[in-house]
Enzyme design. Structure first.
Site, PDB file in Angstrom:
ATOM      1  N   CYS A 187      74.147 -34.176 -32.318  1.00 23.29           N
ATOM      2  CA  CYS A 187      72.849 -34.425 -31.680  1.00 23.29           C
ATOM      3  C   CYS A 187      72.197 -33.076 -31.408  1.00 23.29           C
ATOM      4  O   CYS A 187      72.797 -32.220 -30.747  1.00 23.29           O
ATOM      5  CB  CYS A 187      73.068 -35.185 -30.379  1.00 23.29           C
ATOM      6  SG  CYS A 187      71.590 -35.391 -29.350  1.00 23.29           S
ATOM      7  N   ASN A 188      70.995 -32.879 -31.919  1.00 24.05           N
ATOM      8  CA  ASN A 188      70.304 -31.602 -31.717  1.00 24.05           C
ATOM      9  C   ASN A 188      70.017 -31.343 -30.247  1.00 24.05           C
ATOM     10  O   ASN A 188      70.215 -30.231 -29.747  1.00 24.05           O
ATOM     11  CB  ASN A 188      68.989 -31.589 -32.501  1.00 24.05           C
ATOM     12  CG  ASN A 188      69.199 -31.607 -33.992  1.00 24.05           C
ATOM     13  OD1 ASN A 188      69.450 -32.665 -34.568  1.00 24.05           O
ATOM     14  ND2 ASN A 188      69.109 -30.460 -34.632  1.00 24.05           N
ATOM     15  N   THR A 189      69.531 -32.356 -29.545  1.00 28.54           N
ATOM     16  CA  THR A 189      69.186 -32.179 -28.134  1.00 28.54           C
ATOM     17  C   THR A 189      70.415 -31.841 -27.303  1.00 28.54           C
ATOM     18  O   THR A 189      70.377 -30.960 -26.437  1.00 28.54           O
ATOM     19  CB  THR A 189      68.519 -33.454 -27.582  1.00 28.54           C
ATOM     20  OG1 THR A 189      67.324 -33.719 -28.326  1.00 28.54           O
ATOM     21  CG2 THR A 189      68.164 -33.294 -26.117  1.00 28.54           C
ATOM     22  N   GLU A 229      66.948 -46.790 -33.703  1.00 23.50           N
ATOM     23  CA  GLU A 229      68.041 -47.500 -33.026  1.00 23.50           C
ATOM     24  C   GLU A 229      67.888 -49.016 -33.186  1.00 23.50           C
ATOM     25  O   GLU A 229      68.876 -49.748 -33.235  1.00 23.50           O
ATOM     26  CB  GLU A 229      68.066 -47.141 -31.543  1.00 23.50           C
ATOM     27  CG  GLU A 229      68.564 -45.742 -31.236  1.00 23.50           C
ATOM     28  CD  GLU A 229      70.070 -45.600 -31.353  1.00 23.50           C
ATOM     29  OE1 GLU A 229      70.800 -46.522 -30.956  1.00 23.50           O
ATOM     30  OE2 GLU A 229      70.530 -44.549 -31.862  1.00 23.50           O
ATOM     31  N   CYS A 247      66.406 -33.664 -35.548  1.00 25.07           N
ATOM     32  CA  CYS A 247      67.086 -34.754 -34.844  1.00 25.07           C
ATOM     33  C   CYS A 247      67.928 -35.488 -35.874  1.00 25.07           C
ATOM     34  O   CYS A 247      67.449 -35.775 -36.979  1.00 25.07           O
ATOM     35  CB  CYS A 247      66.061 -35.708 -34.220  1.00 25.07           C
ATOM     36  SG  CYS A 247      66.785 -37.208 -33.504  1.00 25.07           S
ATOM     37  N   THR A 248      69.184 -35.788 -35.532  1.00 24.29           N
ATOM     38  CA  THR A 248      70.076 -36.403 -36.523  1.00 24.29           C
ATOM     39  C   THR A 248      69.677 -37.834 -36.861  1.00 24.29           C
ATOM     40  O   THR A 248      70.161 -38.388 -37.853  1.00 24.29           O
ATOM     41  CB  THR A 248      71.536 -36.382 -36.033  1.00 24.29           C
ATOM     42  OG1 THR A 248      71.623 -37.018 -34.742  1.00 24.29           O
ATOM     43  CG2 THR A 248      72.052 -34.958 -35.933  1.00 24.29           C
ATOM     44  N   HIS A 249      68.806 -38.439 -36.074  1.00 19.53           N
ATOM     45  CA  HIS A 249      68.284 -39.762 -36.433  1.00 19.53           C
ATOM     46  C   HIS A 249      67.313 -39.683 -37.614  1.00 19.53           C
ATOM     47  O   HIS A 249      67.202 -40.627 -38.400  1.00 19.53           O
ATOM     48  CB  HIS A 249      67.527 -40.392 -35.246  1.00 19.53           C
ATOM     49  CG  HIS A 249      68.399 -40.975 -34.182  1.00 19.53           C
ATOM     50  ND1 HIS A 249      69.110 -40.197 -33.295  1.00 19.53           N
ATOM     51  CD2 HIS A 249      68.656 -42.275 -33.846  1.00 19.53           C
ATOM     52  CE1 HIS A 249      69.760 -40.996 -32.459  1.00 19.53           C
ATOM     53  NE2 HIS A 249      69.500 -42.249 -32.763  1.00 19.53           N
ATOM     54  N   ASP A 305      76.815 -38.777 -30.405  1.00 24.01           N
ATOM     55  CA  ASP A 305      75.355 -38.625 -30.497  1.00 24.01           C
ATOM     56  C   ASP A 305      74.724 -39.577 -29.496  1.00 24.01           C
ATOM     57  O   ASP A 305      75.358 -40.509 -29.002  1.00 24.01           O
ATOM     58  CB  ASP A 305      74.870 -38.950 -31.911  1.00 24.01           C
ATOM     59  CG  ASP A 305      73.350 -38.834 -32.055  1.00 24.01           C
ATOM     60  OD1 ASP A 305      72.768 -37.924 -31.424  1.00 24.01           O
ATOM     61  OD2 ASP A 305      72.746 -39.652 -32.770  1.00 24.01           O
ATOM     62  N   SER A 306      73.460 -39.349 -29.230  1.00 27.76           N
ATOM     63  CA  SER A 306      72.704 -40.244 -28.357  1.00 27.76           C
ATOM     64  C   SER A 306      72.322 -41.491 -29.144  1.00 27.76           C
ATOM     65  O   SER A 306      71.152 -41.860 -29.221  1.00 27.76           O
ATOM     66  CB  SER A 306      71.440 -39.542 -27.855  1.00 27.76           C
ATOM     67  OG  SER A 306      70.623 -39.184 -28.958  1.00 27.76           O
ATOM     68  N   GLY A 360      66.346 -36.855 -25.762  1.00 24.92           N
ATOM     69  CA  GLY A 360      65.257 -35.875 -25.817  1.00 24.92           C
ATOM     70  C   GLY A 360      64.266 -35.933 -24.664  1.00 24.92           C
ATOM     71  O   GLY A 360      63.546 -34.971 -24.411  1.00 24.92           O
TER      72      GLY A 360
END
Length: 262
Positions: free
Chosen positions: A74-76, A152, A184-186, A11-12, A44
């Site tokens: 990660c969706n993006t 983050e 978004c996974t965040h 993931d980002s 993103g």
């Protein structure tokens, strides 16, 4: 590929740990390797070309560590790069899309909200899915600009997060949404704060459980499920590991975290 090889995830940043937790819950005997590309978060705001470059880097590192399947947590990254990855690498990929379909199908008010990154909302895959399922309902799309860096940094219940969420969500409530899709996974780490704003009558949907089920289905289909053995979980992050460790501290499984320049 064999059953003993680990599941790879990237993931980002740290957000994809929301997916990792669901996979570990459903597949407790599987080893995992997770890459948190925090130094490049958020994806993103980047071009599709740059997103693909980062996904290639992450994929090749996971393959070098022997992963039998890769979850693009990660969706993006999914919406912009998974087609390229599937065409260029001989390993199964599991992607993540915003859960538009269930939100649209089950909405009683015929109005849903989607909170996602710019990279997800502007992707062709998102447009295709949205066009297929939201023709007859009101859809309020909102870029969650600024949220990923705060998550983050471990500021999930900070005044900054609360103010941004109010700005993004209150206009959705004026349209009487009854489902909110987290694209978004965040963002699942913000659910306690989101709930304070939207109340209990709005269904909050993320993709974690669905991704875990799909991962299990693919492993079973390919006869790659691991037998009942103690699992191990390795995390690599190319930035400070403090927030990642805090998110994982109450995990029921043993894990190790290493800061690595990748």
């Amino acid at each position: 590929m064999n059953t003993e090889q680990p599941i790879g995830l990237f993931d980002s940043g740290i957000g994809g740990t929301s997916i990792w937790k669901e996979i570990v819950k459903l597949l407790p005997y599987e080893d995992t390797i997770y890459l948190a590309d925090s130094s490049n978060a958020p994806y993103g705001q980047k071009t599709q070309k740059k997103i693909i470059e980062l996904c290639v880097k992450n994929t090749e590192l996971l393959l070098s560590k022997g992963c039998k399947i890769i979850v693009v947590a990660c969706n993006t990254a999914t919406t912009n790069a998974i087609d390229f990855l599937r065409k260029n690498y001989n390993v199964p990929f599991i992607g993540i899309e915003p859960a538009i379909k269930p939100a649209a199908l089950y909405s009683k008010t015929e109005a849903i909200g989607i909170l996602a990154t710019k990279g997800t909302l502007s992707s062709k895959l998102f447009e295709k899915t949205a066009n297929e399922y939201t023709r007859h309902i009101t859809t309020i799309e909102q870029v969650g600009e600024g949220l990923v860096p705060l998550i983050e940094a471990g500021k999930t219940n900070s005044p900054e997060v609360k103010n941004l969420l109010k700005t993004y969500l209150e206009p959705m409530l004026k349209h009487h949404i009854d489902h909110l899709v987290l694209g978004c996974t965040h963002y699942p780490y913000l659910i306690p704060e989101i709930r304070k704003i939207v109340g209990n009558n709005v269904q909050i949907i993320d993709s974690g459980e669905a991704v875990a089920r799909q991962t299990k289905n693919v492993l079973k289909k390919l006869d790659l499920q691991r037998e009942a053995k103690k699992s191990k979980h390795q995390f690599y992050i190319n930035a400070s590991s403090t927030t990642l460790r805090n998110l994982l501290h109450n995990s029921s499984v043993s894990f190790s975290v290493e800061e690595l320049n990748f």
